[in-house]
Design a protein around this motif. Sequence first.
Motif, mmCIF file in Angstrom:
data_model
loop_
_atom_site.group_PDB
_atom_site.id
_atom_site.type_symbol
_atom_site.label_atom_id
_atom_site.label_comp_id
_atom_site.label_asym_id
_atom_site.label_seq_id
_atom_site.Cartn_x
_atom_site.Cartn_y
_atom_site.Cartn_z
ATOM 1 N N THR A 105 -58.393 -19.316 -63.741
ATOM 2 C CA THR A 105 -58.971 -20.127 -62.673
ATOM 3 C C THR A 105 -58.606 -21.601 -62.835
ATOM 4 O O THR A 105 -58.781 -22.181 -63.912
ATOM 5 N N GLY A 106 -58.101 -22.197 -61.775
ATOM 6 C CA GLY A 106 -57.772 -23.617 -61.782
ATOM 7 C C GLY A 106 -58.763 -24.406 -60.953
ATOM 8 O O GLY A 106 -59.706 -23.860 -60.368
ATOM 9 N N LEU A 107 -58.544 -25.714 -60.866
ATOM 10 C CA LEU A 107 -59.476 -26.591 -60.175
ATOM 11 C C LEU A 107 -59.551 -26.284 -58.679
ATOM 12 O O LEU A 107 -60.633 -26.334 -58.082
ATOM 13 N N GLU A 108 -58.423 -25.957 -58.054
ATOM 14 C CA GLU A 108 -58.445 -25.656 -56.627
ATOM 15 C C GLU A 108 -59.274 -24.412 -56.342
ATOM 16 O O GLU A 108 -60.112 -24.400 -55.429
ATOM 17 N N ASP A 113 -58.075 -42.348 -59.348
ATOM 18 C CA ASP A 113 -57.189 -42.942 -60.347
ATOM 19 C C ASP A 113 -57.914 -43.386 -61.610
ATOM 20 O O ASP A 113 -57.336 -44.076 -62.460
ATOM 21 N N VAL A 114 -59.173 -42.996 -61.771
ATOM 22 C CA VAL A 114 -59.893 -43.282 -63.010
ATOM 23 C C VAL A 114 -59.437 -42.279 -64.070
ATOM 24 O O VAL A 114 -59.336 -41.076 -63.793
ATOM 25 N N VAL A 115 -59.159 -42.756 -65.266
ATOM 26 C CA VAL A 115 -58.658 -41.874 -66.323
ATOM 27 C C VAL A 115 -59.561 -41.955 -67.543
ATOM 28 O O VAL A 115 -60.279 -42.936 -67.746
ATOM 29 N N LEU A 116 -59.497 -40.907 -68.354
ATOM 30 C CA LEU A 116 -60.210 -40.904 -69.621
ATOM 31 C C LEU A 116 -59.472 -41.779 -70.629
ATOM 32 O O LEU A 116 -58.241 -41.755 -70.684
ATOM 33 N N ASP A 158 -55.222 -28.688 -65.116
ATOM 34 C CA ASP A 158 -55.371 -29.373 -63.829
ATOM 35 C C ASP A 158 -56.070 -30.720 -63.970
ATOM 36 O O ASP A 158 -55.906 -31.607 -63.132
ATOM 37 N N LEU A 159 -56.849 -30.857 -65.026
ATOM 38 C CA LEU A 159 -57.545 -32.112 -65.283
ATOM 39 C C LEU A 159 -56.716 -33.043 -66.146
ATOM 40 O O LEU A 159 -57.216 -34.032 -66.673
ATOM 41 N N ALA A 160 -55.427 -32.701 -66.296
ATOM 42 C CA ALA A 160 -54.472 -33.487 -67.083
ATOM 43 C C ALA A 160 -54.797 -33.456 -68.561
ATOM 44 O O ALA A 160 -54.453 -34.366 -69.310
ATOM 45 N N ALA A 161 -55.461 -32.379 -68.993
ATOM 46 C CA ALA A 161 -55.794 -32.274 -70.408
ATOM 47 C C ALA A 161 -54.558 -32.080 -71.270
ATOM 48 O O ALA A 161 -54.562 -32.398 -72.452
ATOM 49 N N SER A 162 -53.498 -31.544 -70.716
ATOM 50 C CA SER A 162 -52.295 -31.303 -71.506
ATOM 51 C C SER A 162 -51.196 -32.311 -71.181
ATOM 52 O O SER A 162 -50.031 -32.080 -71.458
ATOM 53 N N GLY A 163 -51.565 -33.417 -70.579
ATOM 54 C CA GLY A 163 -50.595 -34.465 -70.292
ATOM 55 C C GLY A 163 -49.922 -34.336 -68.941
ATOM 56 O O GLY A 163 -49.161 -35.209 -68.540
ATOM 57 N N ALA A 164 -50.199 -33.245 -68.219
ATOM 58 C CA ALA A 164 -49.606 -33.058 -66.899
ATOM 59 C C ALA A 164 -50.318 -33.956 -65.886
ATOM 60 O O ALA A 164 -51.382 -34.514 -66.146
ATOM 61 N N GLU A 165 -49.710 -34.089 -64.724
ATOM 62 C CA GLU A 165 -50.342 -34.857 -63.660
ATOM 63 C C GLU A 165 -51.597 -34.135 -63.189
ATOM 64 O O GLU A 165 -51.618 -32.917 -63.052
ATOM 65 N N HIS A 191 -54.461 -32.555 -60.927
ATOM 66 C CA HIS A 191 -54.399 -31.794 -59.684
ATOM 67 C C HIS A 191 -54.909 -32.638 -58.525
ATOM 68 O O HIS A 191 -55.772 -33.507 -58.685
ATOM 69 N N SER A 192 -54.394 -32.353 -57.334
ATOM 70 C CA SER A 192 -54.779 -33.108 -56.146
ATOM 71 C C SER A 192 -56.251 -32.928 -55.786
ATOM 72 O O SER A 192 -56.803 -33.706 -55.003
#
Length: 271
Positions: free
Chosen positions: A58-61, A112-115, A173-180, A182-183
């Motif tokens: 399951t992903g964010l979408e 555009d807020v990031v951890l 999807d939450l960019a936990a692995s460095g990916a962009e 998710h929309s």
Amino acid sequence: MNRTPVVFIHGAWLHALSWELWAERFAGRGFLALAPGWPGEFGTARDSRAYPEMLGDTGLEELTDHYASFVRSLDVPPVIIGHSIGGLIAQHLIGADLGQAAVAIAPLPINDVVLPDPQARHWQAAADIPGGPPVSLSRERFRDLLANTVGAEEAAGIFERYAMPTPRSLLTDLAASGAERHSRAVADIGNVGRGPLLLISGQQDRLVPDSVTRAVYKQYGDSTAVTELKQFADRGHSLVVDGGWRLVADYVLGWLNERAVRPTWECSGAR
């Protein structure tokens, strides 16, 4: 008149039962308390830990659509209360005019807020292998990240009853692995017609620090829609489920009352 539903959305590494005390508290005040779990989630956290593959990929979408469909199925616009990932989804839904009010507790950041790097590494370390089964936390890691403000015995009890894996795709999807990201990791901060929104942070949160929730709050600064922020001192990411849960829940109940969000819904009062 109909009872006003409250839809609870849980976050990463916690089961839907993490809302059981909140549901009882809100039902006792007259609300219709609903805590639908994630797709593939078993009725108990123990079973979800035993069969993590049932959570699938399951992903964010998919998760966002899952809760959007549930909210749309209700006859009365609900209050949406989300924790962690659920807090992100709650903001997305209220921004899309789904629901009459929303509460986002220790929410994953939007837009555009990031951890900050230390917290981002916590999420990334859990999802550093692409694909694969849902990500579990050990008891020790669970206490370190989620239950860092409670004692060892309490943390162990929280883990046993409420801890479950999180789908790896959701973390990615939450960019936990460095990916962009998710929309769907967004909220419409410009929707001035939405219902009121309350953001809540824990001062000692190691997964979503108070500074991130404050940065999200600032994103709504130009909006005339009601947006408020509350920090709970000396509380970690487990603030919805540890021994201090009632203080947070009662604050939310008081806030809803101040915003005229009542346990019963009259059609004439619909927005």
